[in-house]
Design a protein around this motif. Structure first.
Motif, PDB file in Angstrom:
ATOM      1  N   VAL A   1      32.504  28.389 -26.371  1.00 34.84           N
ATOM      2  CA  VAL A   1      31.998  27.058 -26.683  1.00 34.84           C
ATOM      3  C   VAL A   1      30.740  27.222 -27.534  1.00 34.84           C
ATOM      4  O   VAL A   1      29.846  27.988 -27.172  1.00 34.84           O
ATOM      5  N   SER A   2      30.690  26.512 -28.643  1.00 33.91           N
ATOM      6  CA  SER A   2      29.491  26.504 -29.485  1.00 33.91           C
ATOM      7  C   SER A   2      29.021  25.068 -29.682  1.00 33.91           C
ATOM      8  O   SER A   2      29.821  24.187 -29.987  1.00 33.91           O
ATOM      9  N   VAL A   3      27.728  24.867 -29.503  1.00 30.42           N
ATOM     10  CA  VAL A   3      27.103  23.584 -29.820  1.00 30.42           C
ATOM     11  C   VAL A   3      26.213  23.864 -31.021  1.00 30.42           C
ATOM     12  O   VAL A   3      25.333  24.723 -30.961  1.00 30.42           O
ATOM     13  N   VAL A   4      26.485  23.158 -32.114  1.00 29.59           N
ATOM     14  CA  VAL A   4      25.766  23.410 -33.364  1.00 29.59           C
ATOM     15  C   VAL A   4      25.080  22.139 -33.851  1.00 29.59           C
ATOM     16  O   VAL A   4      25.496  21.027 -33.521  1.00 29.59           O
ATOM     17  N   ASP A   5      24.022  22.315 -34.653  1.00 31.65           N
ATOM     18  CA  ASP A   5      23.389  21.147 -35.257  1.00 31.65           C
ATOM     19  C   ASP A   5      24.176  20.735 -36.499  1.00 31.65           C
ATOM     20  O   ASP A   5      25.204  21.334 -36.824  1.00 31.65           O
ATOM     21  N   ARG A   6      23.704  19.716 -37.171  1.00 34.39           N
ATOM     22  CA  ARG A   6      24.429  19.167 -38.330  1.00 34.39           C
ATOM     23  C   ARG A   6      24.657  20.209 -39.418  1.00 34.39           C
ATOM     24  O   ARG A   6      25.638  20.162 -40.149  1.00 34.39           O
ATOM     25  N   ALA A   7      23.758  21.176 -39.546  1.00 33.74           N
ATOM     26  CA  ALA A   7      23.877  22.209 -40.570  1.00 33.74           C
ATOM     27  C   ALA A   7      24.723  23.391 -40.107  1.00 33.74           C
ATOM     28  O   ALA A   7      24.936  24.335 -40.863  1.00 33.74           O
ATOM     29  N   GLY A   8      25.201  23.361 -38.867  1.00 31.72           N
ATOM     30  CA  GLY A   8      26.037  24.433 -38.361  1.00 31.72           C
ATOM     31  C   GLY A   8      25.285  25.534 -37.638  1.00 31.72           C
ATOM     32  O   GLY A   8      25.881  26.532 -37.230  1.00 31.72           O
ATOM     33  N   ASN A   9      23.981  25.349 -37.464  1.00 33.12           N
ATOM     34  CA  ASN A   9      23.188  26.346 -36.729  1.00 33.12           C
ATOM     35  C   ASN A   9      23.483  26.249 -35.236  1.00 33.12           C
ATOM     36  O   ASN A   9      23.440  25.162 -34.665  1.00 33.12           O
ATOM     37  N   VAL A  10      23.756  27.370 -34.618  1.00 35.39           N
ATOM     38  CA  VAL A  10      24.095  27.386 -33.193  1.00 35.39           C
ATOM     39  C   VAL A  10      22.867  27.038 -32.362  1.00 35.39           C
ATOM     40  O   VAL A  10      21.806  27.624 -32.513  1.00 35.39           O
ATOM     41  N   GLN A  11      23.029  26.049 -31.483  1.00 35.09           N
ATOM     42  CA  GLN A  11      21.982  25.678 -30.541  1.00 35.09           C
ATOM     43  C   GLN A  11      22.271  26.232 -29.159  1.00 35.09           C
ATOM     44  O   GLN A  11      21.356  26.547 -28.413  1.00 35.09           O
TER      45      GLN A  11
END
Length: 195
Positions: A89-99
C-alpha cells in the motif's frame, strides 16, 4: 488567485512585452506600438481585486503523516482480512511523493512500484484508477505512456472539496478490483478528517 486568472495576467503582461521587444529588435520607430504594450500591462495589473496580488507562492493541501499512516494501515488491514496480505500500500501526495508505505508479508518487489504508480495516477488525474482504465486504451499514444502512471484498478483519489490532494494505491492482489477495495478502505478510514 485561480490558475486561469494567473495565466491571463501573465499573458497580459508577457505578450505585450514580447511584442515590444520584437518591435525594438526589428527597428520599429512607431512610438504608439511601444507605448500600447506598457499601458496594457499596467492596466492588467491594476485590475486585480484587492488582496489578489501574486505573492509568488501557493499553499497546497497535503495529508498529515498521521492521516497517511491511518489510510495505509486501513488499506492493508482490509487486504489482510480478505486473505491478501501480500500486497503493498502506498499513500502519495499529488506529485507522487510517498507519504506512507506498508509492504505486506511476502509482497513481491513489483507491488511496491505498482502501488506507488496507482496512487500517483489517481492523485494526478483526480479519479480512481478503475475509472481511468478506458482512457489508457486505443491505437497509438495514450495517457498510459505517461511515465510513472499505471492505469489498472487499485488506486483511489483523496480529495478536499473538488481538489485531488493525494492518492492511495494498492498493488499485488490477483485481481485489481480487490486492490481497489483495499484502497477504498484506506480512504474511508480518513474521509471524516479531511477538511
Amino acid at each position: 488567485m485561480t490558475t486561469a486568472r494567473r495565466l491571463s495576467r501573465i499573458l497580459a503582461i508577457t505578450v505585450p512585452a514580447v511584442a515590444l521587444f520584437a518591435a525594438a529588435a526589428c527597428g520599429s520607430t512607431d512610438d504608439t506600438a511601444s507605448a500600447t504594450p506598457v499601458a496594457t500591462a499596467a492596466v492588467s495589473a491594476q485590475q486585480q481585486p484587492d488582496g489578489a496580488a501574486d505573492k509568488g507562492t501557493v499553499t497546497a493541501n497535503r495529508l498529515s503523516v498521521a492521516a497517511a499512516g491511518r489510510a495505509a494501515q486501513a488499506a492493508l488491514a482490509k487486504c489482510q482480512a480478505d486473505g491478501l496480505g501480500f500486497v503493498t500500500v502506498s499513500v502519495v501526495d499529488r506529485a507522487g511523493n510517498v507519504q506512507a508505505m506498508l509492504r505486506g508479508d511476502n509482497a513481491a518487489q513489483h507491488t511496491v512500484e505498482a502501488s506507488q504508480e496507482k496512487g500517483y495516477t489517481a492523485a494526478a488525474f483526480g479519479a480512481n484508477t478503475s475509472d481511468l482504465v478506458a482512457r489508457a486504451k486505443g491505437d497509438g499514444p495514450t495517457v498510459a505512456d505517461l511515465p510513472g502512471t499505471l492505469f489498472l484498478p487499485g488506486g483511489v483519489t483523496v480529495k478536499v472539496g473538488n481538489a485531488s490532494i493525494a492518492g492511495i494505491g494498492v498493488g499485488g492482489a490477483p485481481d485489481g478490483n480487490a486492490d481497489q477495495a483495499c484502497a477504498a478502505a484506506g480512504l474511508a478510514a480518513i474521509e471524516g478528517s479531511l477538511k
